[in-house]
Design an enzyme around this catalytic site. Sequence first.
Site, PDB file in Angstrom:
ATOM      1  N   PRO A   1       0.934  -1.132   0.082  1.00  0.00           N
ATOM      2  CA  PRO A   1      -0.189  -0.153  -0.032  1.00  0.00           C
ATOM      3  C   PRO A   1       0.827   1.149   0.038  1.00  0.00           C
ATOM      4  CG  PRO A   1      -0.062  -1.116   2.301  1.00  0.00           C
ATOM      5  CD  PRO A   1       0.480  -1.951   1.414  1.00  0.00           C
TER       6      PRO A   1
ATOM      7  N   GLU B   1       3.764  -6.771   8.410  1.00  0.00           N
ATOM      8  CA  GLU B   1       4.021  -5.298   8.201  1.00  0.00           C
ATOM      9  C   GLU B   1       5.034  -5.052   7.088  1.00  0.00           C
ATOM     10  OE1 GLU B   1       2.271  -3.518  10.378  1.00  0.00           O
ATOM     11  OE2 GLU B   1       1.569  -5.356  11.034  1.00  0.00           O
TER      12      GLU B   1
ATOM     13  N   ASP C   1     -10.715   0.233 -23.979  1.00  0.00           N
ATOM     14  CA  ASP C   1     -10.895   0.375 -22.710  1.00  0.00           C
ATOM     15  C   ASP C   1     -11.029   1.548 -21.890  1.00  0.00           C
ATOM     16  OD1 ASP C   1     -10.539  -2.272 -22.361  1.00  0.00           O
ATOM     17  OD2 ASP C   1      -8.488  -2.313 -21.889  1.00  0.00           O
TER      18      ASP C   1
ATOM     19  N   ARG D   1      -3.972  -9.385 -20.193  1.00  0.00           N
ATOM     20  CA  ARG D   1      -4.856  -9.176 -21.031  1.00  0.00           C
ATOM     21  C   ARG D   1      -4.268  -8.613 -22.467  1.00  0.00           C
ATOM     22  NH1 ARG D   1      -7.922  -4.591 -20.592  1.00  0.00           N
ATOM     23  NH2 ARG D   1      -9.674  -5.301 -21.721  1.00  0.00           N
TER      24      ARG D   1
HETATM   25  N1  ADE Z   1      -0.621  -5.018   0.151  1.00  0.00           N
HETATM   26  C1  ADE Z   1      -1.471  -4.672   1.183  1.00  0.00           C
HETATM   27  N2  ADE Z   1      -2.497  -3.706   0.461  1.00  0.00           N
HETATM   28  C2  ADE Z   1      -1.952  -3.351  -0.780  1.00  0.00           C
HETATM   29  C3  ADE Z   1      -2.553  -2.706  -1.680  1.00  0.00           C
HETATM   30  N3  ADE Z   1      -3.261  -1.461  -1.303  1.00  0.00           N
HETATM   31  N4  ADE Z   1      -1.859  -2.587  -2.847  1.00  0.00           N
HETATM   32  C4  ADE Z   1      -0.895  -3.382  -3.247  1.00  0.00           C
HETATM   33  N5  ADE Z   1      -0.155  -4.259  -2.350  1.00  0.00           N
HETATM   34  C5  ADE Z   1      -0.768  -4.281  -0.962  1.00  0.00           C
END
Ligand code: ADE
Length: 294
Positions: free
Chosen positions: A139, A166, A223, A208
């Site tokens: 994230p 983590e 797309d 794809r």
């Molecule tokens: N791992 C945990 N959350 C994630 C996300 N939003 N994007 C990519 N990998 C992740």
Amino acid sequence: MSTAENPTPGLRLDVVTIFPEYLEPLRHALLGKAIEQGILSVGVHDLRAWATDVHKSVDDTPYGGGPGMVMKPTVWGPALDDVAAGTGAATRTAELTSSLPHLHKPRHDDLTGSEGIDDGVDKQPGADAGKPLLLVPTPAGKPFTQSDAQEWSKESHIVFACGRYEGIDQRVIDDAANRYRVREVSIGDYVLIGGEVAVLVIAEAVVRLIPGVLGNRRSHEEDSFSDGLLEGPSYTKPRVWRDLEVPEVLFSGNHARVDRWRRDQALKRTRAVRPELLEQVELSGRDREALEGE
Ligand code: ADE
């Protein structure tokens, strides 16, 4: 992977994870078909194969304290070395096979002739000669976009490193730059338990776009995001359903009018749902008229 030793065209995906079964969906539908066609090959590697202690542990407590566990560099380092080189435990772990029945079931939009996997269209010069691409879903990464998917669909070898808990000790990412081109990527502003689902998302978006995987090239030229706009609505038979009619223009037989109408719909939907995207789009005078005419 396309190398001097292995001239097979197409894409090689390797995934390193502590949950190999999570990647099973890669065997199905379009991706399974791509595997059957030899356009795609997939290796899924259990990180624990590189764990050295009796408990096969892959994580440890974080330096500096705090909640959760951090994945160990002493396990990830050798795993990524082996997967880059195709050596050690990387040779013993699972090769994903297609769940099949797709190969003999053509899609309605399959094309013949012009769309081989070998047409070399848009292949980056020298891309095959370089290091493999290492994608680390997190994230905290850069947002994954359709333009990344387009770029990565020209790669010959992509390795995914799935972190859990983590995250992975940062030195693994820093050190991997010696053998890989490394990108930390996020699939959205929310937190998943680990990177596996992000791998499924990215792999599907990338595969794809490989020529020959999706039958009809137009279907990804149109797309959402390809021209910076969200795609407008689509309709099929019957012409009237539950008193709702298909827009008249779609029966006009006038392709220019239909294209213009579709563009107007895409502009209006984008403005309603994702107005910030419009700022990146070059609008013609006619586009502005469509947006102002509301
Ligand atoms: N791992 C945990 N959350 C994630 C996300 N939003 N994007 C990519 N990998 C992740």
